[in-house]
Design a protein around this motif. Structure first.
Motif, PDB file in Angstrom:
ATOM      1  N   HIS A 176       0.828  -1.210   0.000  1.00 37.53           N
ATOM      2  CA  HIS A 176       0.000   0.000   0.000  1.00 37.53           C
ATOM      3  C   HIS A 176       0.862   1.260   0.000  1.00 37.53           C
ATOM      4  CE1 HIS A 176      -4.104  -1.432   0.294  1.00 37.53           C
ATOM      5  NE2 HIS A 176      -3.740  -2.332   1.192  1.00 37.53           N
ATOM      6  N   ASP A 177       2.156   1.087   0.156  1.00 34.20           N
ATOM      7  CA  ASP A 177       3.083   2.204   0.340  1.00 34.20           C
ATOM      8  C   ASP A 177       3.739   2.553  -0.998  1.00 34.20           C
ATOM      9  OD1 ASP A 177       5.121   3.933   1.006  1.00 34.20           O
ATOM     10  OD2 ASP A 177       5.804   2.784   2.738  1.00 34.20           O
ATOM     11  N   ALA A 178       3.350   3.680  -1.575  1.00 36.02           N
ATOM     12  CA  ALA A 178       3.907   4.086  -2.866  1.00 36.02           C
ATOM     13  C   ALA A 178       5.407   4.325  -2.782  1.00 36.02           C
ATOM     14  CB  ALA A 178       3.197   5.341  -3.366  1.00 36.02           C
ATOM     15  N   ALA A 179       5.876   4.838  -1.641  1.00 36.28           N
ATOM     16  CA  ALA A 179       7.318   5.067  -1.471  1.00 36.28           C
ATOM     17  C   ALA A 179       8.057   3.742  -1.481  1.00 36.28           C
ATOM     18  CB  ALA A 179       7.584   5.835  -0.184  1.00 36.28           C
ATOM     19  N   GLN A 180       7.497   2.730  -0.825  1.00 38.26           N
ATOM     20  CA  GLN A 180       8.124   1.419  -0.837  1.00 38.26           C
ATOM     21  C   GLN A 180       8.133   0.837  -2.245  1.00 38.26           C
ATOM     22  OE1 GLN A 180       6.210  -2.196   0.975  1.00 38.26           O
ATOM     23  NE2 GLN A 180       8.087  -2.223   2.206  1.00 38.26           N
ATOM     24  N   ALA A 181       7.031   1.002  -2.954  1.00 37.73           N
ATOM     25  CA  ALA A 181       6.966   0.499  -4.329  1.00 37.73           C
ATOM     26  C   ALA A 181       8.087   1.093  -5.173  1.00 37.73           C
ATOM     27  CB  ALA A 181       5.605   0.809  -4.940  1.00 37.73           C
ATOM     28  N   SER A 182       8.364   2.366  -4.969  1.00 39.13           N
ATOM     29  CA  SER A 182       9.451   3.020  -5.710  1.00 39.13           C
ATOM     30  C   SER A 182      10.811   2.471  -5.313  1.00 39.13           C
ATOM     31  CB  SER A 182       9.409   4.531  -5.479  1.00 39.13           C
ATOM     32  OG  SER A 182       8.205   5.087  -5.967  1.00 39.13           O
ATOM     33  N   ARG A 183      10.958   2.137  -4.021  1.00 36.79           N
ATOM     34  CA  ARG A 183      12.246   1.623  -3.537  1.00 36.79           C
ATOM     35  C   ARG A 183      12.525   0.212  -4.045  1.00 36.79           C
ATOM     36  NH1 ARG A 183      10.462   3.567   1.494  1.00 36.79           N
ATOM     37  NH2 ARG A 183      10.064   1.428   2.237  1.00 36.79           N
ATOM     38  N   VAL A 184      11.525  -0.658  -3.968  1.00 35.50           N
ATOM     39  CA  VAL A 184      11.784  -2.080  -4.203  1.00 35.50           C
ATOM     40  C   VAL A 184      11.513  -2.516  -5.632  1.00 35.50           C
ATOM     41  CG1 VAL A 184      11.247  -2.595  -1.794  1.00 35.50           C
ATOM     42  CG2 VAL A 184       9.458  -2.884  -3.530  1.00 35.50           C
ATOM     43  N   GLY A 185      10.701  -1.760  -6.362  1.00 34.68           N
ATOM     44  CA  GLY A 185      10.269  -2.224  -7.669  1.00 34.68           C
ATOM     45  C   GLY A 185      11.072  -1.662  -8.826  1.00 34.68           C
ATOM     46  N   ASP A 186      11.457  -2.536  -9.754  1.00 32.77           N
ATOM     47  CA  ASP A 186      12.001  -2.055 -11.032  1.00 32.77           C
ATOM     48  C   ASP A 186      10.859  -1.470 -11.860  1.00 32.77           C
ATOM     49  OD1 ASP A 186      14.650  -3.210 -10.550  1.00 32.77           O
ATOM     50  OD2 ASP A 186      13.633  -5.128 -10.809  1.00 32.77           O
ATOM     51  N   LEU A 187       9.681  -2.034 -11.662  1.00 37.20           N
ATOM     52  CA  LEU A 187       8.473  -1.577 -12.323  1.00 37.20           C
ATOM     53  C   LEU A 187       7.389  -1.479 -11.267  1.00 37.20           C
ATOM     54  CD1 LEU A 187       6.739  -1.003 -14.876  1.00 37.20           C
ATOM     55  CD2 LEU A 187       6.353  -3.476 -15.030  1.00 37.20           C
ATOM     56  N   ALA A 188       6.681  -0.369 -11.222  1.00 34.75           N
ATOM     57  CA  ALA A 188       5.586  -0.184 -10.268  1.00 34.75           C
ATOM     58  C   ALA A 188       4.288   0.038 -11.041  1.00 34.75           C
ATOM     59  CB  ALA A 188       5.864   0.998  -9.344  1.00 34.75           C
ATOM     60  N   LEU A 189       3.289  -0.776 -10.755  1.00 41.74           N
ATOM     61  CA  LEU A 189       1.978  -0.645 -11.368  1.00 41.74           C
ATOM     62  C   LEU A 189       0.931  -0.458 -10.280  1.00 41.74           C
ATOM     63  CD1 LEU A 189       2.148  -3.485 -14.065  1.00 41.74           C
ATOM     64  CD2 LEU A 189       2.526  -1.031 -14.394  1.00 41.74           C
ATOM     65  N   ARG A 190      -0.177   0.159 -10.650  1.00 40.84           N
ATOM     66  CA  ARG A 190      -1.258   0.412  -9.698  1.00 40.84           C
ATOM     67  C   ARG A 190      -2.496  -0.368 -10.106  1.00 40.84           C
ATOM     68  NH1 ARG A 190      -2.612   3.693  -5.676  1.00 40.84           N
ATOM     69  NH2 ARG A 190      -4.766   4.413  -5.455  1.00 40.84           N
ATOM     70  N   MET A 191      -3.105  -1.049  -9.136  1.00 43.85           N
ATOM     71  CA  MET A 191      -4.344  -1.778  -9.372  1.00 43.85           C
ATOM     72  C   MET A 191      -5.495  -0.812  -9.196  1.00 43.85           C
ATOM     73  SD  MET A 191      -5.320  -4.985 -10.109  1.00 43.85           S
ATOM     74  CE  MET A 191      -4.235  -6.186  -9.339  1.00 43.85           C
ATOM     75  N   LEU A 192      -6.256  -0.626 -10.268  1.00 47.92           N
ATOM     76  CA  LEU A 192      -7.393   0.278 -10.233  1.00 47.92           C
ATOM     77  C   LEU A 192      -8.664  -0.495  -9.897  1.00 47.92           C
ATOM     78  CD1 LEU A 192      -6.614   2.288 -13.504  1.00 47.92           C
ATOM     79  CD2 LEU A 192      -5.966   2.848 -11.140  1.00 47.92           C
ATOM     80  N   PRO A 193      -9.721   0.206  -9.442  1.00 51.23           N
ATOM     81  CA  PRO A 193     -11.004  -0.467  -9.195  1.00 51.23           C
ATOM     82  C   PRO A 193     -11.455  -1.221 -10.445  1.00 51.23           C
ATOM     83  CG  PRO A 193     -11.050   1.750  -8.289  1.00 51.23           C
ATOM     84  CD  PRO A 193      -9.769   1.640  -9.058  1.00 51.23           C
TER      85      PRO A 193
END
Length: 199
Positions: A176-193
């Motif tokens: 749920h943490d966008a900052a963490q997603a940026s730290r750990v992910g080579d690629l970050a995607l968001r799940m939309l409704p």
């Protein structure tokens, strides 16, 4: 060992198509209830679905379920515990390795002697990760593995996963943490409704 997902869907979410290179990490964020956990469960072949999943060049549909389980580890947000003490959940032959992993995750070795009921949510999250890593999976599916952890413990988990990635382990990480997603992910995607992945 790269992961390729094509047209993966069920009646609730998807279709999902993406690829994660060997040693890479796809970080997925999004609001609760949008389908992030369902995505992991479909990759792990735990929920009914359609579509294709390929890992290390092998089509999952060609593998018996036990063979796929040896390659893949899903660490859910809440793991199951079936014995009275923590240590009973770990094979005796992993005694040295489990204590080394516990130290890396800032857990005392004495924790394994305690009843599982005495372990906090954060301790259980890290213990579940240790239990999974002892099997040496090549694909890690992490469902909010640091949700109940303080910043120092979170950093310990992130560092451990980074070391596994350096040896070729591929990761899909729900957070749920966008900052963490940026730290750990080579690629970050968001799940939309509606269960749709977007950049």
């Amino acid at each position: 060992m790269s992961l390729f997902v094509e047209g993966l869907h069920n009646h609730l979410v998807g279709p999902f198509t993406f690829d994660v290179p060997a040693g890479g990490c796809l970080a997925v964020t999004g609001a609760s209830g949008t389908g992030k956990t369902l995505l992991l469960r479909m990759i792990a072949d735990l929920d009914p679905h359609e579509g294709r999943v390929t890992f290390a060049g092998i089509d999952r549909a060609t593998l018996p379920a036990p063979a796929w389980r040896r390659l893949t580890a899903l660490i859910p947000a809440r793991s199951g515990w079936w014995a009275d003490t923590i240590g009973e959940h770990f094979a005796p032959e992993h005694e040295v390795e489990k204590h080394a992993l516990a130290a890396d995750l800032l857990l005392p070795g004495s924790l394994f002697d305690r009843p599982i009921e005495e372990a906090s949510t954060g301790e259980r999250q890290r213990l579940a990760l240790i239990r999974a890593l002892l099997a040496e999976p090549r694909l890690l599916l992490l469902d909010e593995p640091t949700a109940s952890l303080d910043p120092v413990s979170t950093e310990a988990v992130e560092s451990m996963i980074a070391r596994r990635r350096a040896s070729g382990t591929t990761v899909v990480w729900i957070t749920h943490d966008a900052a963490q997603a940026s730290r750990v992910g080579d690629l970050a995607l968001r799940m939309l409704p509606g269960g749709v992945l977007a950049a």
